[in-house]
Design a protein around this motif. Structure first.
Motif, short mmCIF file in Angstrom:
data_model
loop_
_atom_site.label_atom_id
_atom_site.label_comp_id
_atom_site.label_asym_id
_atom_site.label_seq_id
_atom_site.Cartn_x
_atom_site.Cartn_y
_atom_site.Cartn_z
N LYS A 189 0.84 -1.21 0.00
CA LYS A 189 0.00 0.00 0.00
C LYS A 189 0.87 1.25 0.00
O LYS A 189 0.56 2.25 -0.68
N SER A 203 -0.69 0.05 -8.68
CA SER A 203 -2.13 0.03 -8.45
C SER A 203 -2.77 -1.13 -9.20
O SER A 203 -2.29 -1.52 -10.27
N ASN A 213 -9.60 9.55 -12.01
CA ASN A 213 -9.77 8.85 -10.73
C ASN A 213 -8.59 9.02 -9.78
O ASN A 213 -8.53 8.35 -8.74
N TYR A 262 -9.59 10.16 -6.20
CA TYR A 262 -10.33 9.10 -5.52
C TYR A 262 -9.42 7.95 -5.13
O TYR A 262 -9.45 7.49 -3.99
N SER A 263 -8.61 7.47 -6.08
CA SER A 263 -7.77 6.30 -5.81
C SER A 263 -6.72 6.62 -4.75
O SER A 263 -6.42 5.79 -3.88
N GLN A 280 -8.48 6.85 -1.31
CA GLN A 280 -8.81 5.52 -0.83
C GLN A 280 -7.57 4.79 -0.33
O GLN A 280 -7.58 4.16 0.75
N ALA A 281 -6.46 4.88 -1.09
CA ALA A 281 -5.23 4.20 -0.71
C ALA A 281 -4.67 4.76 0.59
O ALA A 281 -4.20 4.02 1.47
N SER A 313 -6.32 6.30 3.00
CA SER A 313 -7.21 5.89 4.09
C SER A 313 -6.94 4.44 4.50
O SER A 313 -6.86 4.12 5.69
N GLN A 314 -6.80 3.57 3.51
CA GLN A 314 -6.51 2.17 3.80
C GLN A 314 -5.16 2.01 4.48
O GLN A 314 -5.01 1.23 5.43
#
Length: 329
Positions: free
Chosen positions: A62, A73, A81, A84-85, A88-89, A91-92
Motif C-alpha cells: 500500500k 495500483s 480517478n 479518488y484512488s 482511498q489508498a 485511508s486504507q
C-alpha cells in the motif's frame, strides 16, 4: 486389457505400520508439553499475538502504491480517478499502519509489563505522522531512482528501475522502516526490513542512517548494520558488508547503544565483495573501494583501495604444461 491385482495383505501391513507410528505421538506430545515448563527455552503463550508478516506485506504494498502512483495500483490511474484512488489508498494505509503499530506497542506493553504508553492514541498519531512524510519520501525516492538510472547503462528507463530493481525495493522499505525506527516503534521496522531481505537478499537495518541518492546495484548479499552512517550519492554493489567487528559473547548488553558499524561519506563507490567493519572506520568522501577488499581501518578522502591482482596459473589440459598468462589461447 491390463488386469490390476491389489495386494490387500500388503495394504493392511502398511496401515498397521502407520498406526504403530501414530500411537507414539501422544508420548512425544507429553514430552513437548513438559518442556514448556523449562525456563531456559522460549515460549510465547498467553501473550498478545505477534502480528502476521502477510499484514506487513500488505502495508508495504500500500505504501508503494502511494509512493509510486500508477505503478503498483490494481486499476489504471488517470486524471479522472487520481484523487479518488489516492484518497482511498491513503485511508486504507492509515488503517493498516495504525493497527500494526498499536498491535506491537500493546504486545510489548503486556509481555514485558511496561508502563502504559496509551497504545491506541500513540499508534494513530505515529501512523498519521508517517503518512504526512509521504511527499518528502516521494522526493527522496525519486533521487534514488534517478541515481540508479544515471549510473547504470543497463537501465533502459526510470520505469524499469521502479518496477524491477531489487535495490530500489529494499531502499523503499528501508526508508519507511527507518521512520518507524525513529519513532521508537518496536519490532515492526525489523519485520519490514527482514521481509525485504527475504525477497531481495539485501539486509539493511532500519536504524542505519542513509543519505539521499543511494544506489544498490544488483544487491544480493548486501548487509548494512544498525549504526552504519552512509552519506549522499553512495553506490554499493552485491555482496558488500558494512558491518561490525567480531564481538564478545556478552556484547549484547555492553555494546547495544555503541556505534559498531562504519561511516561511509559522500560520493563513495564500494564494489562487489568488499567488507568494511568497525564503528571507528570511516571511508572518506569520493573514495573508491575495490572488489573483495577487507577494511577495518579508515580511508582518507579521494582514495582508491584495490586488491593486488591475484597470480593466475594457466595450464594446457592435455600436456599439463603452464601457459603464459599474457596469451593463454
Amino acid at each position: 486389457m491390463t488386469e490390476f491385482i491389489i495386494d490387500t495383505a500388503s495394504c493392511r501391513t502398511e496401515r498397521e505400520t502407520i498406526f504403530d507410528h501414530r500411537r507414539e505421538l501422544p508420548k512425544v506430545i507429553d514430552r513437548i508439553m513438559a518442556s514448556m515448563a523449562d525456563d531456559t527455552c522460549f515460549a510465547h503463550i498467553g501473550d498478545e499475538p505477534i502480528h502476521f508478516t502477510t499484514s506487513v506485506k500488505e502495508m508495504i504494498d500500500k505504501f508503494r502504491e502511494i509512493l509510486f502512483p500508477g505503478y503498483f495500483s490494481r486499476e489504471k490511474v488517470d486524471a479522472a480517478n487520481l484523487l479518488y484512488s489516492t484518497g482511498q489508498a491513503v485511508s486504507q494505509l492509515h488503517d493498516i499502519l495504525s493497527k500494526q503499530i498499536i498491535h506491537v506497542l500493546r504486545h510489548d506493553c503486556r509481555r514485558y509489563e511496561l508502563q502504559c504508553t496509551e497504545c491506541e492514541p500513540r499508534g494513530n498519531d505515529v501512523a498519521l505522522q508517517v503518512i504526512q512524510t509521504i511527499p518528502d519520501l516521494r522526493r527522496l525516492l525519486a533521487l534514488d531512482v534517478k541515481s540508479a538510472y544515471d549510473g547504470d547503462p543497463a537501465a533502459k528507463s526510470h520505469d524499469e528501475v521502479i518496477f524491477s530493481y531489487p535495490g530500489l525495493y529494499a531502499i523503499t522499505v528501508y526508508r519507511i522502516a527507518n521512520l518507524l525506527h525513529k519513532f521508537a516503534i518496536p519490532q515492526l521496522p525489523r519485520i519490514m526490513s527482514e521481509h525485504a531481505h527475504s525477497l531481495t537478499g539485501i539486509d539493511i537495518h532500519p536504524g542505519a542512517a542513509i543519505g539521499n541518492r543511494f544506489v544498490i546495484d544488483h544487491g544480493t548479499g548486501i548487509v548494512v548494520g544498525e549504526t552504519s552512517v552512509i552519506g549522499n550519492n553512495v553506490r554499493i554493489y552485491q555482496n558488500v558488508t558494512i558491518g561490525a567487528l567480531s564481538l564478545p559473547p556478552n556484547a549484547g548488553e555492553k555494546l547495544r547503544d555503541a556505534k559498531r558499524h562504519p561511516t561511509i561519506e559522500d560520493d563513495v563507490i564500494i564494489y562487489s565483495g568488499a567488507t568494511i567493519l568497525g564503528g571507528d572506520t570511516v571511508i572518506g568522501a569520493r573514495s573508491v573501494v575495490g572488489g573483495n577488499v577487507w577494511l577495518t581501518h579508515s580511508v582518507p578522502a579521494d582514495t582508491k583501495v584495490f586488491m593486488e591482482s591475484p597470480h593466475l596459473i594457466f595450464k594446457n589440459q592435455e600436456t599439463n604444461k603452464e601457459i603464459s598468462h599474457e596469451n593463454p589461447v
